[in-house]
Design a protein around this motif. Structure first.
Motif, PDB file in Angstrom:
ATOM      1  N   LEU A  78      38.489  41.656  35.077  1.00  0.00           N
ATOM      2  CA  LEU A  78      39.833  41.641  35.337  1.00  0.00           C
ATOM      3  C   LEU A  78      40.110  42.450  36.645  1.00  0.00           C
ATOM      4  O   LEU A  78      41.059  41.953  37.478  1.00  0.00           O
ATOM      5  CB  LEU A  78      40.514  42.389  34.172  1.00  0.00           C
ATOM      6  CG  LEU A  78      42.166  42.287  34.451  1.00  0.00           C
ATOM      7  CD1 LEU A  78      42.660  40.939  34.457  1.00  0.00           C
ATOM      8  CD2 LEU A  78      42.880  43.043  33.257  1.00  0.00           C
ATOM      9  N   PHE A  97      39.514  41.579  42.540  1.00  0.00           N
ATOM     10  CA  PHE A  97      40.203  42.351  43.786  1.00  0.00           C
ATOM     11  C   PHE A  97      39.409  43.620  44.007  1.00  0.00           C
ATOM     12  O   PHE A  97      39.722  44.067  45.333  1.00  0.00           O
ATOM     13  CB  PHE A  97      41.971  42.661  42.903  1.00  0.00           C
ATOM     14  CG  PHE A  97      42.461  41.411  43.461  1.00  0.00           C
ATOM     15  CD1 PHE A  97      42.912  41.271  44.714  1.00  0.00           C
ATOM     16  CD2 PHE A  97      42.908  40.584  42.372  1.00  0.00           C
ATOM     17  CE1 PHE A  97      43.703  40.229  44.833  1.00  0.00           C
ATOM     18  CE2 PHE A  97      43.857  39.491  42.683  1.00  0.00           C
ATOM     19  CZ  PHE A  97      44.172  39.227  43.822  1.00  0.00           C
ATOM     20  N   TRP A 112      37.621  42.231  46.777  1.00  0.00           N
ATOM     21  CA  TRP A 112      38.380  41.873  48.192  1.00  0.00           C
ATOM     22  C   TRP A 112      38.783  43.285  48.820  1.00  0.00           C
ATOM     23  O   TRP A 112      38.735  43.311  50.029  1.00  0.00           O
ATOM     24  CB  TRP A 112      39.910  41.507  47.502  1.00  0.00           C
ATOM     25  CG  TRP A 112      40.944  41.225  48.453  1.00  0.00           C
ATOM     26  CD1 TRP A 112      41.109  40.072  49.404  1.00  0.00           C
ATOM     27  CD2 TRP A 112      41.733  41.918  48.734  1.00  0.00           C
ATOM     28  NE1 TRP A 112      42.112  40.085  50.379  1.00  0.00           N
ATOM     29  CE2 TRP A 112      42.709  41.380  49.999  1.00  0.00           C
ATOM     30  CE3 TRP A 112      42.260  43.203  48.478  1.00  0.00           C
ATOM     31  CZ2 TRP A 112      43.811  42.123  50.522  1.00  0.00           C
ATOM     32  CZ3 TRP A 112      43.502  43.778  48.923  1.00  0.00           C
ATOM     33  CH2 TRP A 112      44.167  43.229  50.074  1.00  0.00           C
ATOM     34  N   SER A 126      43.154  36.144  31.902  1.00  0.00           N
ATOM     35  CA  SER A 126      43.815  36.760  32.887  1.00  0.00           C
ATOM     36  C   SER A 126      42.954  36.959  34.028  1.00  0.00           C
ATOM     37  O   SER A 126      43.188  36.999  35.365  1.00  0.00           O
ATOM     38  CB  SER A 126      44.372  38.287  32.433  1.00  0.00           C
ATOM     39  OG  SER A 126      45.464  37.788  31.656  1.00  0.00           O
ATOM     40  N   TRP A 141      42.093  33.980  36.382  1.00  0.00           N
ATOM     41  CA  TRP A 141      43.208  33.976  37.304  1.00  0.00           C
ATOM     42  C   TRP A 141      43.344  34.691  38.347  1.00  0.00           C
ATOM     43  O   TRP A 141      43.176  34.593  39.435  1.00  0.00           O
ATOM     44  CB  TRP A 141      44.688  34.235  36.594  1.00  0.00           C
ATOM     45  CG  TRP A 141      45.321  32.905  35.742  1.00  0.00           C
ATOM     46  CD1 TRP A 141      44.459  32.465  34.612  1.00  0.00           C
ATOM     47  CD2 TRP A 141      46.264  32.317  36.239  1.00  0.00           C
ATOM     48  NE1 TRP A 141      45.540  31.272  34.379  1.00  0.00           N
ATOM     49  CE2 TRP A 141      46.463  31.041  35.168  1.00  0.00           C
ATOM     50  CE3 TRP A 141      47.495  32.166  37.164  1.00  0.00           C
ATOM     51  CZ2 TRP A 141      47.694  30.216  35.198  1.00  0.00           C
ATOM     52  CZ3 TRP A 141      48.227  31.465  37.313  1.00  0.00           C
ATOM     53  CH2 TRP A 141      48.398  30.193  36.214  1.00  0.00           C
ATOM     54  N   ALA A 142      43.032  36.017  37.982  1.00  0.00           N
ATOM     55  CA  ALA A 142      43.026  37.410  38.767  1.00  0.00           C
ATOM     56  C   ALA A 142      42.032  37.052  39.965  1.00  0.00           C
ATOM     57  O   ALA A 142      41.981  37.037  41.138  1.00  0.00           O
ATOM     58  CB  ALA A 142      42.853  38.716  38.161  1.00  0.00           C
ATOM     59  N   ALA A 170      47.686  39.070  35.307  1.00  0.00           N
ATOM     60  CA  ALA A 170      46.901  38.476  36.336  1.00  0.00           C
ATOM     61  C   ALA A 170      47.681  39.008  37.595  1.00  0.00           C
ATOM     62  O   ALA A 170      47.270  39.711  38.634  1.00  0.00           O
ATOM     63  CB  ALA A 170      46.567  37.395  36.433  1.00  0.00           C
ATOM     64  N   VAL A 222      47.856  42.881  38.227  1.00  0.00           N
ATOM     65  CA  VAL A 222      46.575  43.356  38.873  1.00  0.00           C
ATOM     66  C   VAL A 222      46.561  43.017  40.345  1.00  0.00           C
ATOM     67  O   VAL A 222      46.179  43.911  40.975  1.00  0.00           O
ATOM     68  CB  VAL A 222      45.512  42.781  37.943  1.00  0.00           C
ATOM     69  CG1 VAL A 222      44.005  43.331  38.745  1.00  0.00           C
ATOM     70  CG2 VAL A 222      45.479  43.295  36.474  1.00  0.00           C
ATOM     71  N   ALA A 223      46.896  41.688  40.611  1.00  0.00           N
ATOM     72  CA  ALA A 223      46.843  41.291  42.080  1.00  0.00           C
ATOM     73  C   ALA A 223      47.771  42.246  43.057  1.00  0.00           C
ATOM     74  O   ALA A 223      47.388  42.491  43.949  1.00  0.00           O
ATOM     75  CB  ALA A 223      47.423  39.755  42.073  1.00  0.00           C
ATOM     76  N   PHE A 281      46.486  45.606  43.634  1.00  0.00           N
ATOM     77  CA  PHE A 281      45.427  45.731  44.562  1.00  0.00           C
ATOM     78  C   PHE A 281      45.663  45.160  45.954  1.00  0.00           C
ATOM     79  O   PHE A 281      45.753  46.112  46.936  1.00  0.00           O
ATOM     80  CB  PHE A 281      44.193  44.880  44.351  1.00  0.00           C
ATOM     81  CG  PHE A 281      43.175  45.622  43.275  1.00  0.00           C
ATOM     82  CD1 PHE A 281      42.215  46.176  43.859  1.00  0.00           C
ATOM     83  CD2 PHE A 281      43.188  45.377  42.110  1.00  0.00           C
ATOM     84  CE1 PHE A 281      41.413  46.973  42.874  1.00  0.00           C
ATOM     85  CE2 PHE A 281      42.430  45.934  41.141  1.00  0.00           C
ATOM     86  CZ  PHE A 281      41.344  46.749  41.530  1.00  0.00           C
ATOM     87  N   LEU A 282      46.630  44.376  46.053  1.00  0.00           N
ATOM     88  CA  LEU A 282      47.026  43.755  47.427  1.00  0.00           C
ATOM     89  C   LEU A 282      47.946  44.767  48.202  1.00  0.00           C
ATOM     90  O   LEU A 282      47.901  45.047  49.402  1.00  0.00           O
ATOM     91  CB  LEU A 282      47.798  42.363  47.210  1.00  0.00           C
ATOM     92  CG  LEU A 282      47.100  41.032  46.891  1.00  0.00           C
ATOM     93  CD1 LEU A 282      48.201  39.709  46.704  1.00  0.00           C
ATOM     94  CD2 LEU A 282      46.306  40.872  48.190  1.00  0.00           C
TER      95      LEU A 282
END
Lengths: 103, 830, 181
Positions: free
Chosen positions: A12, A16, A19, A77, A80-81, B293, B296-297, B300-301
């Motif tokens: 999950l 990122f 990233w 999830s 997707w993430a 999701a 979480v995105a 981090f972003l």
């Protein structure tokens, strides 16, 4: 917590996290290249761009075949993430290929 | 435990254990319901103070050439307005909300560390008081809420003003970090049995990510504040360009905190929306997995955006491009949530009520703020609009739209939970429209003022530049807005006084917090539910009486213990019983001692500070004294025919997880320090002829070897303890080794040269100081474990203390390696 | 950007209203359509296009190479001093510029952070202690403009303004040196 559960939880945030490391790497290379006048600065940046995308691409392809309730929900999830992380990597780091690095 | 007691009897039994008596004893409360309310009430008081300051700002700017206050006072007013709203209202408000709500939402009786909640509250209270007292004394901070150096450095702010900010805010930040760790651990461990991660209400997901962001987001600011205070107090030149420092270091550290901070504020509010909207749409939230999701995105972003506050400081275009693209991209997870909410309403059977009015306000205001945010993410537009009133308008649209409107919706939604009474309604609707219209009049016009070239933070402006009528209208709007907020306040008081009482779940919500008596009892649930479905799809009305009659888990009183259950963090399978500490004055005393430390620094009595630091350490060592057992207990009954061991006998208990989390926070602080040092080496001016710190290689190797040996020795102690062997030798070895390491680090620091001469020496000095401190902490914790062993609290099953000793000693070993490497690099040896 | 924003804002508010007015079709949109349509299909092209354009535009605004005329702007609390190619240095908060050609302004500071901003001519750039920042500006025609400090710098921040006098390129060259184009 079974191994499959743990895997779903790690997945999950894996994309990122990768990233984030890519971000730090590229930003760092940009700063170092300018500070020490690297000759092949652009080539290094493009190489780093590609290197960063590789794990992101790999992660966005992993589909956990998770059995049971918590893991299966989280696995979706996570997919997707991780795809979002790949897209974020492609887009946010793309300027490394052309934008002026030191002005 | 045989023969079920009646619900009334059960209530009385639990109440005697959990109750906080009235009167002066309230100060000893550690209960999350009481402290959550206290946090929120104090945050509202600070909101009123911040709001009053904003009225002064609008009074000053209503007309050109205003003579209401001079720039000396005006600079304090706008600095304090920003500081109060961000640090003393928004963050504590969301903490208070989470502290009050999470255990109720997750089916637990309290948070994992009730005394830490209380300590955090007192730190917030005392730290906030320092700022308010300074303001009343006329020496409030006046360098702007982001405190850019060198304006906030000693040569340009000679008075105590900047110290008030740095020390007061750092004091308050203690409460933010402790709350973040506690919320993080509590969500992961203290849930109702059966509630797996994938069954949690979205609110818990939002708070989990928020807490995670706070854990890594606050350390950069705390580090920055420490460095700047060291520069102000002892002249260590981290930000002084003539001696190898750089004011940009402050900006990076500040915004590395400051941008995630905006999302830290927004995410809990989005959690409120994700909880309220399904209730009024009368269907479950749409896109549960996509929203996870998206959260979480976003989490981090939001760490990849900070430089968009620094687009005009002269950073190369490529770097700006990374941050610009990330800033634009963060709109996507936001859009996913917005459309999930609208879709939920569209596909449900939506009804109107006061909370939905504020949800409408949120959509209206926040979408505008989001769109101007995308505009500001574009570099060419940003260089024009940066630091103008356009930015002021944007930030108020996102913060008020993204936090205040959802929180007001939450207030109207959950105030009945706190009071046990329903709203009176007469005032609620006019109050909303006053706020909505007042807000838009005030701030929409600021977009135009900014585009016409008005910079922020000016106390007066000339009358011939076309800004007059816009500013006057903004001021009028501001006063309408204030009237709206006053009406909300009156409305709240009326509800407390005259609201109609209700039985259970007045909104027909489907989450656990309504499955308890309202106002809530001190123990929340008379027995804990078993959750076999998504926890936002339960029916509180029938479930409530079942729990009240003790048919769930732990539906009894045992040994005068405050008990709740901990589960496997992923699956929700029951793991152990948590024994929560009972009410005590210790948090208050510890916070007072902490306050003594900060006040002695603030007043310049530096010799006093170490004594207070020792006092704090001593008091903290008293905390665990009331916890644990001297014999192994084994599994005990928990109701419904099941058994579980106590937390002291679990290897995955909340204390261990919390210490791991604290080490992550700590490691973020340390890596920020290392990155700060590297940043200065690469970017800062005046490094060509920098004096290098004298770092003896043999002494560095000794220090590193000793610290690593301490870690290894603690590891050995932990392993032998688990195998049932003796623990004393390993722990004593750790104490000794870390003592040697501390001494060696201090010796290097003493001989490395004058740290005020150049940033290269100052950075090495602080880095090694950090290592010395952590070796000392490792020694203290290993020593404490030794003492616990001696007292009989440690066995092969009761292994928490050796585990903690290993964690901290291992961490000291790792930091010693990196710290010494940094020092040797600065010393020109590596 | 403005019209796009108005359009997107209107879209969100109309959808919100429709959710309550309840025309039949809106309740038949599936969850996936909401998330993918609203959350991905709608914003991604807009954002990619916008960011791309902004980056290209940003590249063009950068001070590539050096312009024939460079002017040094030195900020101190709370005034500006400008130095010109011919070697003249003038205190007194007046900046002289040639019209019709790009000019690089090298911005430095004596003390705290300031920012150089002439709203009518372009964006702003900060004056950071220990660093020299460059901004490229171009004024189309001669005239008088106003500039101001845009980064809060203490008590005199309000009054830290300067006048920009734009001359024809020949006049400027005659008075301050540098080559007219």
């Amino acid at each position: 917590m079974s191994a499959g559960d743990r895997r779903a939880l790690i997945l999950l945030i894996a994309g990122f996290t990768a990233w984030s490391f890519g971000f730090v790497l590229l930003y760092g290379l940009q700063a170092l290249g300018c500070a020490y006048d690297w000759p092949a600065h652009r080539a290094i940046l493009i190489a780093a761009y590609i290197v960063t995308l590789a794990p992101l691409a790999w992660l966005s392809l992993i589909k956990v075949r998770a059995e049971g309730e918590p893991a299966s929900v989280l696995a979706l999830s996570a997919l997707w993430a991780n795809r979002a992380a790949l897209a974020a990597g492609v887009l946010t780091f793309f300027p490394a290929t052309f934008a002026s690095a030191c002005i | 435990m045989t023969g079920k007691p009646s619900p009334v009897r059960l209530h009385k039994d639990l109440e005697t254990i959990w109750k906080t008596p009235p009167g002066i004893a309230r100060l000893s409360s550690v209960n999350h319901t009481i402290l959550g309310k206290r946090f929120m009430l104090l945050a509202l008081i600070f909101f009123a103070i911040g709001g009053f300051l904003s009225m002064l700002i609008r009074a000053q700017l209503a007309t050109p050439h205003s003579a209401f206050v001079g720039p000396e006072i005006y600079n304090q007013i706008f600095t304090m307005h920003g500081t109060v709203m961000m640090f003393l209202f928004a963050i504590p408000m969301l903490e208070g909300f989470a502290i009050y709500m999470l255990p109720k939402l997750l089916g637990a009786r309290d948070l994992a560390f009730p005394r830490v909640t209380a300590y955090g509250f007192w730190c917030y209270f005392f730290g906030g008081s320092i700022l308010v007292i300074a303001m009343l004394a006329g020496v409030a901070p006046d360098s702007g809420w982001f405190m850019y150096t060198p304006l906030s450095s000693r040569p340009y702010t000679a008075g105590i003003n900047a110290d008030v900010w740095l020390l007061g805010i750092t004091f308050v930040e203690i409460s933010a970090v402790t709350a973040a760790i506690e919320i993080f651990v509590s969500i992961l461990k203290l849930r109702a049995p059966g509630m797996s991660l994938a069954r949690m209400p979205l609110m818990a997901w939002y708070m989990l990510v928020t807490a995670g962001m706070m854990i890594v987001g606050f350390p950069p600011l705390i580090l920055g504040s420490i460095l700047l205070e060291l520069e102000r107090a002892f002249d260590l030149p981290f930000f002084d360009p003539t001696r190898g420092g750089d004011s940009l270091l402050w900006q990076h550290l500040f915004w590395l905190f400051g941008h995630p901070e905006v999302y830290i504020i927004f995410l809990p509010a989005a959690g409120v929306l994700s909880t309220i909207i399904p209730v009024f749409a009368q269907r479950q939230i749409l896109g549960y997995r996509a929203i996870i999701a998206a959260i979480v995105a976003m989490g981090f972003l939001s760490f990849g955006l900070w430089v968009h506050h620094m687009f005009t400081v002269g950073i190369p275009h490529l770097a700006l491009a990374f941050f610009s693209a990330a800033s634009a991209l963060v709109a996507i997870p936001t859009a996913i949530q917005i459309f999930a909410w609208i879709g939920t309403l569209a596909s449900g059977r939506p009804r109107w009520d006061i909370p939905m009015l504020y949800v409408f306000g949120f959509f209206f205001v926040f979408v505008i703020g989001g769109l101007t945010g995308v505009m500001l993410a574009m570099v060419p537009f940003n260089t024009q609009a940066h630091d103008s009133y356009f930015v002021v308008a944007h930030l108020h649209y996102v913060l008020v739209g993204g936090f205040v409107f959802p929180m007001l919706a939450g207030l109207y939604h959950w105030l009945p939970h706190i009071t046990g009474r329903q709203s009176v309604y007469r005032l609620s609707i006019p109050a909303f429209w006053l706020i909505f219209i007042g807000f838009n009049v005030t701030f929409f016009l600021m977009h135009l003022t900014g585009l016409m070239g008005m910079p922020r933070r000016i106390s007066t402006y000339p009358s011939n530049w076309g800004w007059d009528w816009l500013n006057l209208l903004s001021s009028v709007g501001g006063f309408i807005l204030t009237m709206g907020f006053s009406l909300v306040l009156v409305d709240m008081i009326l509800q407390f006084r005259f609201g109609r009482r209700f039985r259970r779940d007045p909104w027909r919500a489907q989450t656990l917090e309504w499955a308890m008596p309202t106002p809530p009892t001190d123990y929340n649930f008379a027995s804990l539910p078993r959750v076999d479905m998504r926890a936002d799809a339960i029916e509180p009305a029938p479930l409530g009486p079942v729990l009240a009659s003790g048919e769930g888990y732990l539906g009894f009183a045992r040994n005068n213990q405050q008990e709740t259950l901990a589960v496997d963090m992923m699956t929700g399978v029951i793991e152990h019983i948590v024994i929560l500490p009972r009410r005590t004055y210790l948090p208050l005393w510890t916070a007072l001692a902490t306050g003594g430390f900060f006040v002695s620094l603030l007043l310049g009595h530096y010799w006093l500070a170490p004594f207070f630091a020792l006092l704090v350490t001593g008091l903290i060592l008293l905390w665990p004294a009331s916890l644990g057992f001297r014999e192994d207990q084994g599994p005990v009954p928990i109701g419904r025919g099941e058994t579980a061991p106590f937390d002291a006998e679990s290897t995955s208990n909340a204390a261990i997880l919390a210490n791991r989390t604290a080490l992550v926070t700590n490691a973020t602080l340390f890596s920020s320090l290392l990155f700060g040092g590297l940043f200065l080496i690469v970017v800062a001016p005046n490094w060509d002829s920098a004096p290098a710190p004298l770092v003896p290689v043999w002494l560095s190797i000794l220090a590193v070897l000793a610290a690593v040996a301490g870690g290894a020795s603690a590891f050995f102690a932990r392993a032998t303890n688990r195998a049932g062997g003796a623990v004393t030798g390993g722990l004593a070895g750790a104490v000794l080794a870390q003592g040697i390491a501390t001494a060696a680090f201090l010796a290097i620091m003493a001989g490395m040269g004058n740290p005020t001469a150049h940033a290269s020496i100052a950075i090495a000095f602080v880095t090694l100081g950090y290592c010395a401190l952590h070796s000392a902490i490792g020694a203290v914790i290993a020593g404490h474990a030794l003492w616990r062993k001696h007292q009989g609290y440690v066995s092969a099953r009761r292994a928490t203390d050796p585990e903690l000793a290993f964690l901290w000693n291992g961490y000291a070993g790792i930091t010693a390696v990196f710290g010494a490497a940094m020092a040797l690099l600065l010393g020109g040896i590596l | 950007m403005l019209f796009g924003s108005i359009l997107l804002f209107a879209l969100v508010m109309v959808l919100f209203a429709l959710a309550y007015i309840r025309t039949g079709w809106i309740s038949r949109i599936t969850p996936t359509q909401w998330i993918v349509g609203g959350g991905l299909v709608l914003p991604i092209p807009v954002l990619v296009l916008l960011t791309g354009t902004a980056l290209v535009l940003g590249e063009q605004l950068l001070p590539h190479g050096r312009t024939p005329v460079t002017i040094e702007a030195h900020a101190a609390r709370w005034n500006w001093t400008f130095s010109y190619p011919g070697g003249t240095t003038q205190a007194g908060d007046v900046l002289h510029m040639p019209a019709g050609q790009p000019v690089d302004i090298l911005v430095t500071t004596e003390d705290v952070i300031h920012a150089f901003w002439v709203p009518r001519l372009g964006g702003k750039i900060d004056a950071i202690p220990g660093h020299t920042n460059t901004i490229r500006l171009e004024a189309d025609r001669p005239g008088i403009y106003w500039g101001q400090c845009a980064e809060y710098c203490g008590i005199g921040h309000d009054i830290m303004r300067f006048r920009v006098e734009v001359h024809s390129a020949e006049d400027f060259a005659a008075r301050f040196g540098g080559e007219a184009r």
